[in-house]
Design a protein around this motif. Structure first.
Motif, PDB file in Angstrom:
ATOM      1  N   ALA A  87       0.675  -1.039   0.008  1.00 23.25           N
ATOM      2  CA  ALA A  87      -0.243   0.043   0.150  1.00 23.25           C
ATOM      3  C   ALA A  87       0.898   1.278   0.030  1.00 23.25           C
ATOM      4  O   ALA A  87       0.455   2.208  -0.626  1.00 23.25           O
ATOM      5  CB  ALA A  87      -1.043  -0.073   1.356  1.00 23.25           C
ATOM      6  N   PHE A 136       2.069   1.988  -3.598  1.00 20.48           N
ATOM      7  CA  PHE A 136       1.019   2.547  -4.402  1.00 20.48           C
ATOM      8  C   PHE A 136       0.777   3.893  -4.164  1.00 20.48           C
ATOM      9  O   PHE A 136       0.458   4.676  -5.043  1.00 20.48           O
ATOM     10  CB  PHE A 136      -0.384   1.570  -4.283  1.00 20.48           C
ATOM     11  CG  PHE A 136      -0.029   0.706  -5.372  1.00 20.48           C
ATOM     12  CD1 PHE A 136      -0.370   0.954  -6.804  1.00 20.48           C
ATOM     13  CD2 PHE A 136       0.161  -0.698  -5.025  1.00 20.48           C
ATOM     14  CE1 PHE A 136      -0.234   0.094  -7.933  1.00 20.48           C
ATOM     15  CE2 PHE A 136       0.328  -1.768  -6.216  1.00 20.48           C
ATOM     16  CZ  PHE A 136      -0.152  -1.406  -7.685  1.00 20.48           C
ATOM     17  N   TYR A 137       0.790   4.320  -2.710  1.00 17.45           N
ATOM     18  CA  TYR A 137       0.684   5.697  -2.343  1.00 17.45           C
ATOM     19  C   TYR A 137       1.904   6.370  -3.287  1.00 17.45           C
ATOM     20  O   TYR A 137       1.388   7.486  -3.764  1.00 17.45           O
ATOM     21  CB  TYR A 137       0.785   5.861  -0.948  1.00 17.45           C
ATOM     22  CG  TYR A 137       0.960   7.328  -0.324  1.00 17.45           C
ATOM     23  CD1 TYR A 137      -0.503   8.067  -0.157  1.00 17.45           C
ATOM     24  CD2 TYR A 137       2.025   8.265  -0.539  1.00 17.45           C
ATOM     25  CE1 TYR A 137      -0.322   9.304   0.284  1.00 17.45           C
ATOM     26  CE2 TYR A 137       2.061   9.349  -0.260  1.00 17.45           C
ATOM     27  CZ  TYR A 137       0.618   9.993   0.220  1.00 17.45           C
ATOM     28  OH  TYR A 137       0.675  11.332   0.613  1.00 17.45           O
ATOM     29  N   THR A 162      -5.427   5.776  -2.685  1.00 20.22           N
ATOM     30  CA  THR A 162      -4.647   4.713  -2.388  1.00 20.22           C
ATOM     31  C   THR A 162      -5.399   3.690  -1.441  1.00 20.22           C
ATOM     32  O   THR A 162      -5.378   2.504  -1.883  1.00 20.22           O
ATOM     33  CB  THR A 162      -3.408   5.037  -1.464  1.00 20.22           C
ATOM     34  OG1 THR A 162      -2.696   5.922  -2.476  1.00 20.22           O
ATOM     35  CG2 THR A 162      -2.459   3.456  -1.180  1.00 20.22           C
ATOM     36  N   SER A 207      -6.408   0.114  -3.148  1.00 19.46           N
ATOM     37  CA  SER A 207      -6.096  -1.135  -2.427  1.00 19.46           C
ATOM     38  C   SER A 207      -7.153  -2.074  -1.716  1.00 19.46           C
ATOM     39  O   SER A 207      -7.136  -3.405  -2.030  1.00 19.46           O
ATOM     40  CB  SER A 207      -5.364  -0.781  -1.057  1.00 19.46           C
ATOM     41  OG  SER A 207      -4.160  -0.093  -1.444  1.00 19.46           O
ATOM     42  N   TYR A 263      -3.316  -2.244   4.667  1.00 18.85           N
ATOM     43  CA  TYR A 263      -3.651  -1.238   3.598  1.00 18.85           C
ATOM     44  C   TYR A 263      -3.488   0.104   4.238  1.00 18.85           C
ATOM     45  O   TYR A 263      -2.912   1.184   3.670  1.00 18.85           O
ATOM     46  CB  TYR A 263      -4.537  -1.568   2.576  1.00 18.85           C
ATOM     47  CG  TYR A 263      -4.171  -2.981   1.715  1.00 18.85           C
ATOM     48  CD1 TYR A 263      -2.940  -3.416   1.461  1.00 18.85           C
ATOM     49  CD2 TYR A 263      -5.481  -3.601   1.279  1.00 18.85           C
ATOM     50  CE1 TYR A 263      -3.000  -4.516   0.830  1.00 18.85           C
ATOM     51  CE2 TYR A 263      -5.254  -4.876   0.833  1.00 18.85           C
ATOM     52  CZ  TYR A 263      -3.954  -5.229   0.524  1.00 18.85           C
ATOM     53  OH  TYR A 263      -3.918  -6.527  -0.229  1.00 18.85           O
ATOM     54  N   ALA A 316      -0.803   3.041   3.799  1.00 22.77           N
ATOM     55  CA  ALA A 316      -0.935   4.341   3.120  1.00 22.77           C
ATOM     56  C   ALA A 316      -0.808   5.313   4.024  1.00 22.77           C
ATOM     57  O   ALA A 316      -0.176   6.272   3.625  1.00 22.77           O
ATOM     58  CB  ALA A 316      -2.453   4.129   2.573  1.00 22.77           C
TER      59      ALA A 316
END
Length: 137
Positions: free
Chosen positions: A50, A53-54, A73, A77, A115, A119
């Protein structure tokens, strides 16, 4: 109001790239057989996923507010995690490829908490480390 939201200065994609790579390396380490704490092996990969992806969303959208990136995000997720409850042949076949590192396998409620934590940790790093560092440059 947060530092990154008060200022219109663009974030530095170079530093964001470093954080993405660091998340990937640490995430792979969490899946290794090295003698690391069990907690890290169990939850580190999902938390770092996570965070990664942030930073990816931050790299793609460097002018957006940090709170927007955080929400995107978490939603992304959660969508990936809930998609693991879908049992269709083509999606299951896709999960058997190396892409499974992104799509995951098997729904776990604990992943949702990982997640959120990942994040939020990335959000805090963005606000108080990455963006602050750019202000000095």
């Amino acid at each position: 109001m947060l530092l990154a939201e008060r200022c219109n200065t663009k974030r530095n994609r170079g530093w964001i790239s470093v954080w993405i790579i660091l998340c990937i390396l640490l995430g792979l380490l969490s899946r290794s057989s090295l003698p690391l704490p069990t907690f890290f092996h169990a939850y580190g990969g999902d938390t770092l996923w996570a965070s990664m992806f942030y930073f990816i969303f931050l790299w793609l959208l460097p002018d957006r507010k940090a709170s927007f990136i955080l929400i995107v995000t978490i939603i992304f997720s959660f969508m990936i995690e809930f998609s693991q409850m879908i049992d269709v042949a083509w999606l299951n076949a896709l999960r058997q490829t190396p892409l499974c590192l992104l799509l995951g396998q098997g729904f776990l409620m604990s992943d949702l908490l990982c997640y959120i934590v990942g994040a939020v940790l990335a959000f805090v790093l963005d606000q108080y480390v990455i963006f602050k560092k750019n202000q000095r440059i």
